[in-house]
Motif scaffolding. Structure first.
Motif, PDB file in Angstrom:
ATOM      1  N   GLU A 101     -15.954  -8.467  25.130  1.00 30.68           N
ATOM      2  CA  GLU A 101     -16.333  -9.793  25.610  1.00 30.68           C
ATOM      3  C   GLU A 101     -15.621 -10.118  26.918  1.00 30.68           C
ATOM      4  OE1 GLU A 101     -18.163 -13.509  25.800  1.00 30.68           O
ATOM      5  OE2 GLU A 101     -18.636 -11.699  24.640  1.00 30.68           O
ATOM      6  N   ILE A 102     -14.365  -9.702  27.035  1.00 34.88           N
ATOM      7  CA  ILE A 102     -13.640  -9.892  28.298  1.00 34.88           C
ATOM      8  C   ILE A 102     -14.344  -9.140  29.415  1.00 34.88           C
ATOM      9  CG2 ILE A 102     -11.493  -9.377  29.517  1.00 34.88           C
ATOM     10  CD1 ILE A 102      -9.983  -9.918  26.960  1.00 34.88           C
ATOM     11  N   ALA A 103     -14.765  -7.897  29.145  1.00 31.60           N
ATOM     12  CA  ALA A 103     -15.464  -7.104  30.165  1.00 31.60           C
ATOM     13  C   ALA A 103     -16.772  -7.778  30.570  1.00 31.60           C
ATOM     14  CB  ALA A 103     -15.728  -5.695  29.634  1.00 31.60           C
ATOM     15  N   SER A 104     -17.484  -8.356  29.611  1.00 33.47           N
ATOM     16  CA  SER A 104     -18.743  -9.030  29.924  1.00 33.47           C
ATOM     17  C   SER A 104     -18.521 -10.228  30.837  1.00 33.47           C
ATOM     18  CB  SER A 104     -19.425  -9.473  28.624  1.00 33.47           C
ATOM     19  OG  SER A 104     -20.604 -10.200  28.889  1.00 33.47           O
ATOM     20  N   ARG A 105     -17.488 -11.007  30.579  1.00 33.43           N
ATOM     21  CA  ARG A 105     -17.242 -12.195  31.396  1.00 33.43           C
ATOM     22  C   ARG A 105     -16.661 -11.813  32.763  1.00 33.43           C
ATOM     23  NH1 ARG A 105     -16.620 -17.477  27.822  1.00 33.43           N
ATOM     24  NH2 ARG A 105     -17.525 -16.709  25.872  1.00 33.43           N
TER      25      ARG A 105
END
Length: 460
Positions: A101-105
């Motif tokens: 999720e961090i990578a997506s944001r």
């Protein structure tokens, strides 16, 4: 009234893109308390967030006083976090987002920079590659540099895809991978190991489950995907070269930085109309060269940054500290020493024109009075051992008087340090003292036994 804005990725993008609009002051404390690691504590003083809310979030929060939001607390090195503890305002719970999720944001933020730069839209394939690259975590393969990657690329990719790959195909992927690394060179900081944003080939195995291996052209599709990523970087480099202040340059710098660090994104409840405080702590490993080690620090993610380096052991002192630009040998720009003592070193940075990341090189040592006792005892034992070897006293009472100081040496050796740090810093002087003690004992025992040995044993 509380509102949940944690799913609003536009808000996360705005907060990452405009850190100085809401981060007032960051205080970071680096406490050296063991020989293998240090405790890093960070407090973030923030302004009210309501004025930064994008239109969608502002409408949802118009009647709310608090909101559950996702905030980037700090930029941390890639890898596992040790002893992580995060607290929201007034000790409210804070939850670290999953790495994917961090990578997506982070990808949302980077693509917003691409859009601002006018480079055009990025298709879904490149977005997926960027998410895979940013979410990449180290594997069991020890690929230290580009030479290792080229040498073991076939084995690495065959292991990741679960099937053999033609050498010509891997060679083509490696060629594009090398060109990508050359485009990003100079935008990031040097570091150990390979950066996945510079070498996206590392993240290709993450596509293994989504590939239709029955298709005859799946090799070409991956080649085309890497080429699209390369084209995006080439266009950004060209745009950044034409303007000193451009979103394309920010995109390249951020992408390069994400190759070695990532944003610690946490979800926590904060007041929308009041200032608030976030705190987090973690442990970082220490790597020693003699008695010198270092720590990387971010000093430009708030209006002002205050860094304090201290030692926990009262028997240890700071002998020297140097702040330099991370990845370079030049002194840090924009960081000012405000306080320095034997156990504390403080840096304050507030100038808008300052380094983003610095490296503190510092050397520690035991207190002088403690080191004086060890050194004096060591010299005394060596002198006594030399005297015994020269004079050869054979009377037991003489030897007892001469070897008596060995009890002092033994008490020093048996003394327990209050921390592993003190033991580590005294390892050489302690070893020297131990060797001197052994020499004295060997000389004394040998001097006493020599007259009593049978003549035939001496002759032999």
């Amino acid at each position: 009234m509380d509102v949940d804005l944690s799913a609003d990725t536009a808000l996360t993008t705005a907060l990452i893109a405009r850190p100085l609009d809401w981060r007032v002051r960051i205080v970071e404390h680096v406490e050296i308390d063991t020989a293998t690691s240090c405790l890093r504590r960070r407090s973030l003083q923030a302004l009210p967030l309501r004025t930064l809310l994008p239109s969608s979030a502002a409408q949802a929060a118009q009647d709310a006083t608090t909101a559950l939001v996702v905030l980037n607390v700090a930029s941390v090195p890639r890898g596992a976090l040790l002893d992580l503890d995060v607290n929201g305002p007034e000790n409210a719970p804070a939850f670290l987002l999953p790495r994917a999720e961090i990578a997506s944001r982070e990808t949302d933020f980077l693509l917003a920079l691409v859009e601002d730069s006018g480079l055009g839209s990025v298709d879904e394939d490149v977005r997926q590659l960027m998410e895979a690259v940013l979410g990449y975590t180290s594997t069991g393969w020890d690929l230290a540099d580009a030479e290792d990657l080229a040498k073991y690329a076939n084995s690495y990719l065959e292991d990741g895809f679960g099937r053999p790959l033609p050498e010509a195909v891997v060679a083509g992927w490696l060629d594009v991978d090398g060109r990508i690394a050359s485009r990003l060179a100079g935008y990031g900081e040097a570091g150990a190991g390979l950066s996945p944003t510079e070498h996206p080939l590392l993240a290709l195995p993450s596509f293994a489950d989504a590939i239709d291996y029955e298709s005859l052209d799946w090799h070409e599709r991956i080649q085309a995907l890497l080429t699209k990523y390369l084209t995006l970087l080439e266009e950004a480099v060209a745009d950044a070269a034409s303007s000193a202040q451009s979103a394309a340059g920010d995109f390249l710098s951020s992408l390069a930085d994400y190759g070695r660090n990532y944003d610690m994104l946490v979800a926590t409840t904060v007041p929308l109309d009041e200032p608030f405080l976030l705190k987090y702590s973690e442990r970082r490993a220490l790597s020693w060269a003699h008695n010198e080690t270092q720590q990387d620090l971010v000093i430009s993610d708030a209006l002002s940054n205050h860094v304090v380096l201290s030692v926990d052991d009262p028997n240890v002192r700071i002998t020297s500290v140097r702040a330099r630009t991370a990845g370079q040998d030049s002194d840090a720009f924009g960081a000012f020493t405000t306080r320095q003592s034997q156990q504390t070193y403080a840096v304050y940075a507030h100038d808008p024109d300052r380094d983003y990341r610095i490296t503190l090189d510092f050397t520690l040592a035991p207190l002088r009075r403690l080191q004086f006792v060890i050194n004096t005892t060591t010299v005394l034992l060596v002198l006594l051992a030399t005297a015994v070897a020269i004079e050869h006293p054979s009377q037991l009472r003489d030897l007892a008087l001469i070897i008596g100081p060995s009890a002092l040496a033994a008490s020093v050796l048996l003394n327990r340090e209050p921390s592993t740090l003190g033991s580590h810093l005294r390892r050489r002087s302690t070893a020297a003292l131990g060797i001197a003690l052994v020499l004295l004992l060997v000389a004394g025992v040998g001097s006493y036994l020599a007259p009593h040995l049978p003549d035939w044993l001496i002759e032999r």
